[in-house]
Design a protein around this motif. Structure first.
Motif, short mmCIF file in Angstrom:
data_model
loop_
_atom_site.label_atom_id
_atom_site.label_comp_id
_atom_site.label_asym_id
_atom_site.label_seq_id
_atom_site.Cartn_x
_atom_site.Cartn_y
_atom_site.Cartn_z
N THR A 51 3.98 0.78 -10.15
CA THR A 51 4.46 -0.38 -10.97
C THR A 51 5.47 -1.13 -10.27
OG1 THR A 51 5.97 0.68 -12.44
CG2 THR A 51 3.85 0.62 -13.23
N LYS A 52 6.25 -0.56 -9.41
CA LYS A 52 7.30 -1.16 -8.60
C LYS A 52 7.37 -0.73 -7.38
CE LYS A 52 11.95 -3.09 -9.01
NZ LYS A 52 13.14 -3.23 -10.00
N LEU A 53 7.51 -1.58 -6.25
CA LEU A 53 7.84 -1.23 -4.94
C LEU A 53 9.26 -1.60 -4.53
CD1 LEU A 53 4.75 -1.54 -2.62
CD2 LEU A 53 5.98 0.47 -3.26
N MET A 68 10.17 3.76 -5.34
CA MET A 68 9.09 2.89 -6.14
C MET A 68 9.18 3.51 -7.22
SD MET A 68 5.87 4.61 -4.42
CE MET A 68 6.30 4.62 -2.88
N VAL A 69 8.52 2.98 -8.20
CA VAL A 69 8.33 3.48 -9.65
C VAL A 69 6.91 3.77 -9.99
CG1 VAL A 69 8.47 3.10 -12.09
CG2 VAL A 69 10.37 2.16 -10.54
N ASP A 78 10.60 7.45 -11.00
CA ASP A 78 11.28 7.17 -9.94
C ASP A 78 10.87 7.99 -8.80
OD1 ASP A 78 12.59 4.93 -11.44
OD2 ASP A 78 14.61 5.98 -11.29
N ILE A 79 10.42 7.39 -7.49
CA ILE A 79 10.19 8.24 -6.52
C ILE A 79 11.19 7.84 -5.69
CG2 ILE A 79 8.50 8.61 -4.72
CD1 ILE A 79 7.27 9.08 -7.47
N LYS A 93 0.25 -0.43 -2.58
CA LYS A 93 0.86 -1.53 -3.06
C LYS A 93 1.15 -1.57 -4.55
CE LYS A 93 -3.80 -3.33 -2.36
NZ LYS A 93 -4.48 -4.28 -1.53
N GLU A 94 1.98 -2.64 -5.30
CA GLU A 94 2.05 -2.47 -6.68
C GLU A 94 0.84 -2.73 -7.29
OE1 GLU A 94 4.96 -5.27 -8.08
OE2 GLU A 94 6.59 -4.52 -6.74
N ASN A 95 0.86 -2.04 -8.63
CA ASN A 95 -0.36 -1.90 -9.31
C ASN A 95 -1.35 -1.17 -8.82
OD1 ASN A 95 0.86 -3.64 -11.48
ND2 ASN A 95 0.49 -5.29 -10.11
N GLN A 96 -1.34 -0.59 -7.70
CA GLN A 96 -2.50 0.30 -7.52
C GLN A 96 -2.31 1.67 -8.08
OE1 GLN A 96 -2.56 0.77 -2.95
NE2 GLN A 96 -3.42 2.60 -3.06
N LYS A 97 -3.61 2.34 -8.26
CA LYS A 97 -3.39 3.86 -8.72
C LYS A 97 -3.40 4.55 -7.41
CE LYS A 97 -5.83 2.74 -12.92
NZ LYS A 97 -7.02 2.61 -13.97
#
Length: 108
Positions: A51-53, A68-69, A78-79, A93-97
């Motif tokens: 959801t967040k990079l 990232m989250v 949180d990673i 990338k963001e929003n990627q599964k």
């Protein structure tokens, strides 16, 4: 080294490939003792959605930074960065599964 993009089960990955003949033909160079040539792979600890990079290729990172989250089962995780270094490759990338143990980035 050559950089290739490969598709596996509909997912695209970038890989570096070094041929044995390239390695043998290169002259031996003295390694600078201050240069750390090891890399660390950061894998997805669970399946979910990024959801967040907070980083991009070339970003300097320190151990404990939030890279990232990852959202999984409606919880945000949180990673954290496992080592000091720079982001060499960013494979998501963001929003990627992401899937469990999927390679997300390489730190060097």
């Amino acid at each position: 080294m050559k950089l290739y993009k490969i598709n596996v089960n509909g997912k695209t990955y970038e890989v570096e490939v070094e041929s044995v003949t390239e390695k043998e033909s290169k002259p031996q160079q003295k390694k600078d003792e201050n240069v750390n040539e090891t890399t660390t792979n950061v894998l997805a600890p669970m399946q979910g959605k990024i959801t967040k990079l907070n980083i991009k290729v070339g970003s300097e990172v320190k151990k404990g930074d939030v890279l990232m989250v990852l959202e999984a089962m409606k919880l945000e995780n949180d990673i954290l960065c496992p080592v000091n270094g720079y982001v060499r490759q960013l494979l998501i990338k963001e929003n990627q599964k992401v899937e469990l143990n999927q390679l997300m980035l390489v730190i060097g």
